[in-house]
Design an enzyme around this catalytic site. Structure first.
Site, PDB file in Angstrom:
ATOM      1  N   LYS A  42       0.821  -1.198   0.000  1.00 15.68           N
ATOM      2  CA  LYS A  42       0.000   0.000   0.000  1.00 15.68           C
ATOM      3  C   LYS A  42       0.867   1.265   0.000  1.00 15.68           C
ATOM      4  O   LYS A  42       0.414   2.328  -0.375  1.00 15.68           O
ATOM      5  CB  LYS A  42      -0.877   0.036   1.268  1.00 15.68           C
ATOM      6  N   GLY A  43       2.096   1.103   0.440  1.00 19.43           N
ATOM      7  CA  GLY A  43       2.963   2.240   0.716  1.00 19.43           C
ATOM      8  C   GLY A  43       3.145   3.240  -0.402  1.00 19.43           C
ATOM      9  O   GLY A  43       3.294   4.438  -0.165  1.00 19.43           O
ATOM     10  N   LYS A 130      17.260   3.759   0.970  1.00 23.11           N
ATOM     11  CA  LYS A 130      18.182   3.598   2.110  1.00 23.11           C
ATOM     12  C   LYS A 130      19.320   2.704   1.633  1.00 23.11           C
ATOM     13  O   LYS A 130      19.331   1.512   1.948  1.00 23.11           O
ATOM     14  CB  LYS A 130      17.475   2.865   3.262  1.00 23.11           C
ATOM     15  N   PHE A 151      14.042   4.633  10.530  1.00 18.44           N
ATOM     16  CA  PHE A 151      12.702   4.176  10.187  1.00 18.44           C
ATOM     17  C   PHE A 151      11.793   5.390  10.023  1.00 18.44           C
ATOM     18  O   PHE A 151      11.649   6.189  10.937  1.00 18.44           O
ATOM     19  CB  PHE A 151      12.148   3.225  11.256  1.00 18.44           C
ATOM     20  N   ASP A 158       4.056   3.329   6.611  1.00 15.38           N
ATOM     21  CA  ASP A 158       3.379   3.070   7.881  1.00 15.38           C
ATOM     22  C   ASP A 158       4.290   2.541   8.973  1.00 15.38           C
ATOM     23  O   ASP A 158       5.374   2.038   8.716  1.00 15.38           O
ATOM     24  CB  ASP A 158       2.278   2.017   7.668  1.00 15.38           C
ATOM     25  N   ARG A 164       0.178   6.478   7.634  1.00 13.26           N
ATOM     26  CA  ARG A 164       0.302   6.597   6.178  1.00 13.26           C
ATOM     27  C   ARG A 164      -0.218   7.939   5.689  1.00 13.26           C
ATOM     28  O   ARG A 164       0.199   8.459   4.660  1.00 13.26           O
ATOM     29  CB  ARG A 164      -0.502   5.488   5.472  1.00 13.26           C
TER      30      ARG A 164
END
Ligand code: IMP
Ligand code: MG
Length: 179
Positions: A42-43, A130, A151, A158, A164
């Site tokens: 979904k990101g 990253k 992070f 999320d 999100r």
């Protein structure tokens, strides 16, 4: 939700500005080609929508959902297909659109899987990269921003399925993880 954020790394304005540059570049590179953008859910949904509006050549879109994380902050290396593509990729120039390229395991798995479906080419466009976390040899042709090993959440990304909808990319307060 906003109180859980320690630091904003990229504002919406900054992301949109960068997305415009990427969209212009992609439109030039894929001119005359049969482009399909594949959003990895979904990101990447929010970044995909912004990117799409900045692509000025004909293209098609599709969506794929995989899971590589079990709701935490560490990669498990396991990739499971939750929703496959609707379209055939035969003869298409595929651009995989991701939120973040971390260990690279997810995109490496997807790229190898889709290679077997006879696309003309496969490249990657990721909002964040990253590079220090990479465990497999994979690179994105288009990168929004390189980030250190932190992070991050927001703009589609999320932590345990939340955050999100933050309109920026940021770092959460340590107390949120230990809660
Ligand atoms: P990889 O397989 O390790 O490259 O992981 C890619 C996926 O892990 C991304 O699509 C994200 O869903 C998730 N991920 C990796 N790093 C972060 C982060 O900093 N915040 C939120 N999700 C992350
Ligand atoms: Mg993701």
């Amino acid at each position: 939700m906003f109180n859980d954020v320690e630091k904003i790394l990229f504002s919406q304005e900054k992301i949109l500005e960068r997305t415009k540059v990427l969209g212009t570049q992609i439109s030039q590179d894929y001119m005359g080609k049969k482009l399909i953008l594949i959003s990895i859910l979904k990101g990447s949904a929010i970044f995909m929508a912004d990117l799409l509006k900045n692509i000025t050549i004909p293209c098609q879109i599709d969506f794929m959902a995989v899971s590589s994380y079990c709701g935490g902050t560490k990669s498990t290396g396991e990739v499971k297909i939750i929703k496959d593509l609707d379209m055939s990729l035969e003869g298409f120039d595929v651009l995989l659109v991701e939120d973040i390229l971390d260990t690279g395991r997810t995109l490496n798995y997807i790229k190898n899987l889709l290679k077997n479906r006879n696309p003309s080419s496969i490249n990657i466009c990721t909002m964040l990269d990253k590079p220090s976390k990479r465990v497999v040899d994979i690179d994105a042709k288009y990168v929004g921003f390189k980030i250190p090993d932190e992070f991050v959440v927001g703009y589609g990304l999320d932590f345990k399925e939340e955050y999100r909808n933050l309109p920026f990319v940021g770092i959460l307060k340590p107390s949120v993880y230990s809660a």
